[in-house]
Write a protein that holds these residues in place. Structure first.
Motif, PDB file in Angstrom:
ATOM      1  N   ARG A  15      -2.850   0.468  -4.056  1.00 59.56           N
ATOM      2  CA  ARG A  15      -2.124  -0.800  -3.953  1.00 59.56           C
ATOM      3  C   ARG A  15      -1.379  -1.056  -5.256  1.00 59.56           C
ATOM      4  O   ARG A  15      -1.868  -0.728  -6.342  1.00 59.56           O
ATOM      5  CB  ARG A  15      -3.085  -1.951  -3.672  1.00 59.56           C
TER       6      ARG A  15
ATOM      7  N   ILE B 107       0.855  -1.191   0.000  1.00 58.94           N
ATOM      8  CA  ILE B 107       0.000   0.000   0.000  1.00 58.94           C
ATOM      9  C   ILE B 107       0.888   1.237   0.000  1.00 58.94           C
ATOM     10  O   ILE B 107       1.716   1.417   0.895  1.00 58.94           O
ATOM     11  CB  ILE B 107      -0.921   0.007   1.236  1.00 58.94           C
ATOM     12  N   LYS B 108       0.722   2.060  -1.028  1.00 56.97           N
ATOM     13  CA  LYS B 108       1.525   3.270  -1.168  1.00 56.97           C
ATOM     14  C   LYS B 108       1.009   4.360  -0.226  1.00 56.97           C
ATOM     15  O   LYS B 108      -0.051   4.218   0.392  1.00 56.97           O
ATOM     16  CB  LYS B 108       1.482   3.750  -2.614  1.00 56.97           C
TER      17      LYS B 108
ATOM     18  N   THR C  77       2.593  -1.674   4.113  1.00 53.46           N
ATOM     19  CA  THR C  77       2.760  -0.329   3.561  1.00 53.46           C
ATOM     20  C   THR C  77       4.200  -0.121   3.101  1.00 53.46           C
ATOM     21  O   THR C  77       5.146  -0.663   3.695  1.00 53.46           O
ATOM     22  CB  THR C  77       2.412   0.756   4.594  1.00 53.46           C
TER      23      THR C  77
END
Length: 281
Positions: free
Chosen positions: A13, A7-8, A53
């Motif tokens: 995603r 997850i940016k 993340t």
């Protein structure tokens, strides 16, 4: 390695790309043995799982790097270090000015320039040979804050007003004038498309390709003092409020920190990390 999604910072995603992590470590100066060691340690921690993340992976990679090399860790922290240059945008303007100075330009920060209609405060003016550049610097303290199309729209109107006055002045009328927008994060697609259409120059963290801020800082060695891990947030603010923006400033003046109130032991420790980041030891 098992394929998984991360997850940016934007909440999006994407499939994790190990090559990107390796490249970021390499760009910071890590050799293949260090890169492989960090990746193995990351695998052992169990971070390479679906839904992790990118920030968490970065934080752990940075922690591991600090154990292996302060110099490499400091350089690896560059993106976060730019976000820490606030709260005002002035230190970022100084950094941009110094980058262009290193590239051979004569620069000025915070100049009031007369336009055809009104006067404007220009963040950075840069001049070299026949080039005369007007730069607007947009500092953000979060990666998710991007420059949208309203920024180049606004900057273009200011640039046109200033350029219309410049071309009347002896010594400036025959120069190539260009408007720039510089940000420490990114531009939206609309912002990039509009700027490209009307000829406005953009500079961001990774744009233009191979010539973004991360590349220019890496090539010039003008790392911000926020790269230093040994100083805390309040100490960073003391330095920034005194226009100490670059690690090199600490290296070039051995008495600088003590004049600002740092005790000698603390100053010596900070100076040691500064020289390591710039590879001066």
């Amino acid at each position: 390695m098992v394929t998984f999604e991360v997850i940016k910072a934007t909440g999006e995603r994407e499939t994790f790309q190990l090559s990107k992590l390796k490249r970021s470590l390499s760009n910071a100066g890590a050799q293949s043995n260090v890169i492989n060691s960090v990746i193995k340690d990351l695998e052992d921690t169990g971070l390479f799982t679906d839904g992790m993340t990118t920030q968490k992976i970065y934080q752990e990679a940075y922690r591991l790097l600090k154990k292996k090399s302060i110099r490499i860790a400091g350089r690896y922290k560059l993106k976060e270090a730019l976000l820490e240059l606030g709260p005002s945008g002035y230190p970022f303007e100084i950094l941009v000015s110094e980058l262009f100075k290193k590239l051979g330009y004569a620069t000025k920060v915070g100049s009031v320039v007369k336009g055809e209609c009104v006067s404007h405060e220009i963040d950075v003016l840069a001049e070299k040979d026949d080039e005369y550049l007007m730069m607007e610097c947009k500092f953000h303290n979060r990666q998710t804050h991007h420059c949208n199309v309203t920024i180049p729209l606004y900057v273009r109107s200011r640039f046109v007003d200033v350029k219309n006055e410049w071309i009347k002045q002896p010594g400036l009328q025959h120069k190539t004038h260009a408007g720039w927008v510089v940000t420490n994060t990114r531009f939206t697609t609309d912002a990039s498309d509009y700027a490209n259409c009307i000829g406005l120059k953009l500079l961001s963290w990774s744009f233009p390709k191979n010539n973004g801020l991360k590349d220019l800082i890496g090539r010039t060695g003008l790392h911000p003092i926020t790269c230093l891990s040994v100083i805390d947030r309040s100490e960073k603010q003391v330095l920034l409020k005194n226009n100490i923006v670059l690690v090199r400033q600490i290296c070039d003046d051995l008495q600088l920190l003590t004049r600002l109130g740092f005790d000698r032991t603390r100053a010596k420790r900070i100076h040691k990390e500064a020289t390591e980041i710039l590879n001066l030891t």
